[in-house]
Write an enzyme that holds these catalytic residues in place. Structure first.
Site, PDB file in Angstrom:
ATOM      1  CG  HIS A   1       2.768  -8.756   0.520  1.00 35.45           C
ATOM      2  ND1 HIS A   1       1.999  -9.927   0.989  1.00 35.45           N
ATOM      3  CD2 HIS A   1       2.720  -7.854   1.609  1.00 35.45           C
ATOM      4  CE1 HIS A   1       1.556  -9.750   2.032  1.00 35.45           C
ATOM      5  NE2 HIS A   1       1.733  -8.458   2.667  1.00 35.45           N
TER       6      HIS A   1
ATOM      7  CG  ASP B   1      -1.973  -0.873   1.157  1.00 34.52           C
ATOM      8  OD1 ASP B   1      -2.102  -1.590   0.133  1.00 34.52           O
ATOM      9  OD2 ASP B   1      -2.997  -1.081   2.218  1.00 34.52           O
TER      10      ASP B   1
ATOM     11  CB  SER C   1      10.340   3.342   4.976  1.00 34.98           C
ATOM     12  OG  SER C   1      11.480   4.088   4.632  1.00 34.98           O
TER      13      SER C   1
END
Length: 290
Positions: free
Chosen positions: A145, A88, A249
């Protein structure tokens, strides 16, 4: 005002401040303090707890457990694409690598050689290749991921600064991502070699991987690890978790020339969601992979 914000980042003790935040984020007691920090964070950043596996802030052992919270099954389905978004966040920049030069922000560029910690041989693999930079804001889901299936080849931890990685700092600090602490992960994939770079930032209290646990902060020195000789290779499927940030980050992806085509719907500033289409494999690479 932006200049003041950037100046303050040069003046504050970046690592000491980040380690202090890390200590606070691991506190389990007193419960009222732990619960209060989490509740205040949810309100301040508008975190959608309905997507979380555990919706109630009081259920988390500490702030880090909340911040790296897993999502409910099914809320981030994988698109049927050769490449999917690894996290995201928002697209900071996306496009082509010009020789060895990546766009950081308008008017600022940096090199793959610097990003990869001075590794000329690795940098050469991505000459005229493709890159995508995704910024994870404080409100986002903070597990990273795999955009494509791959086998882990090697990692390089590079110590560095801990500047903020938001848009203001990206526009104001030269070679930002090549100056900050970072973990570079190299994978063999159906698109050829891939570098997945986890960039540390101000008050980021740690970077974890699923195969090693907490990687940063370690001793303040470059650290290389080769995974090709392991008796059990580290293989990860598309969409499988590979790591996480303890506070927000940036993730940077690198692919070789002609290996991939980015989804034209993704432009700088656009919001991303884990699992949405990021791009496709080029016809040549797709044919070889099949």
């Amino acid at each position: 005002m932006n200049a003041v914000f950037i100046l303050l980042q040069y003046l504050v003790p970046q690592h000491a401040l980040s380690r202090l935040v890390g200590w606070l984020a691991e506190l389990r007691y007193p419960r009222w303090l732990k619960n209060g920090m989490i509740a205040a964070f949810v309100r301040a950043f508008g975190v959608d707890m309905n997507e979380a596996e555990e919706r109630y802030p009081e259920a988390y052992a500490n702030f880090n457990a909340f911040f790296t919270r897993p999502l409910r099954t099914g809320v981030r389905p994988l698109a049927g694409a050769g490449l999917v978004c690894p996290a995201d966040g928002a697209v900071s920049q996306i496009g082509r690598i010009e020789e060895h030069s990546l766009l950081q922000a308008k008017g600022r560029r940096y090199s793959t050689w610097a990003l990869l910690g001075g590794d000329e041989a690795r940098a050469a693999q991505f000459r005229n290749g493709h890159f995508a930079t995704i910024y994870l804001s404080p409100r986002d889901y903070h597990r990273v991921h795999m955009p494509i299936e791959g086998e882990l080849v090697a990692t390089r931890y590079v110590p560095g600064k801990l500047f903020s990685v938001n848009g203001t700092t990206a526009e104001g600090v030269d070679r930002l991502f090549a100056r900050n602490e970072r973990l570079i992960c190299y994978f063999d994939t159906p698109a050829g070699p891939m570098a997945l770079v986890l960039v540390g930032a101000m008050i980021v209290a740690g970077i974890d991987t699923v195969w090693e646990g907490q990687v940063a902060p370690p001793p303040r020195a470059v650290r290389d690890r080769d995974y090709r000789s392991l008796p059990a290779p580290v293989r990860l499927a598309q969409g499988e978790e590979m790591g996480r940030f303890k506070l927000g980050s940036t993730v940077i992806l690198l692919f070789p020339e002609g290996a991939v085509e980015w989804d034209p719907a993704l432009q700088a500033g656009g919001v991303t969601r884990l699992g949405q289409a990021l791009g496709s494999l080029s016809q040549g690479e797709a044919g070889q992979a099949g």
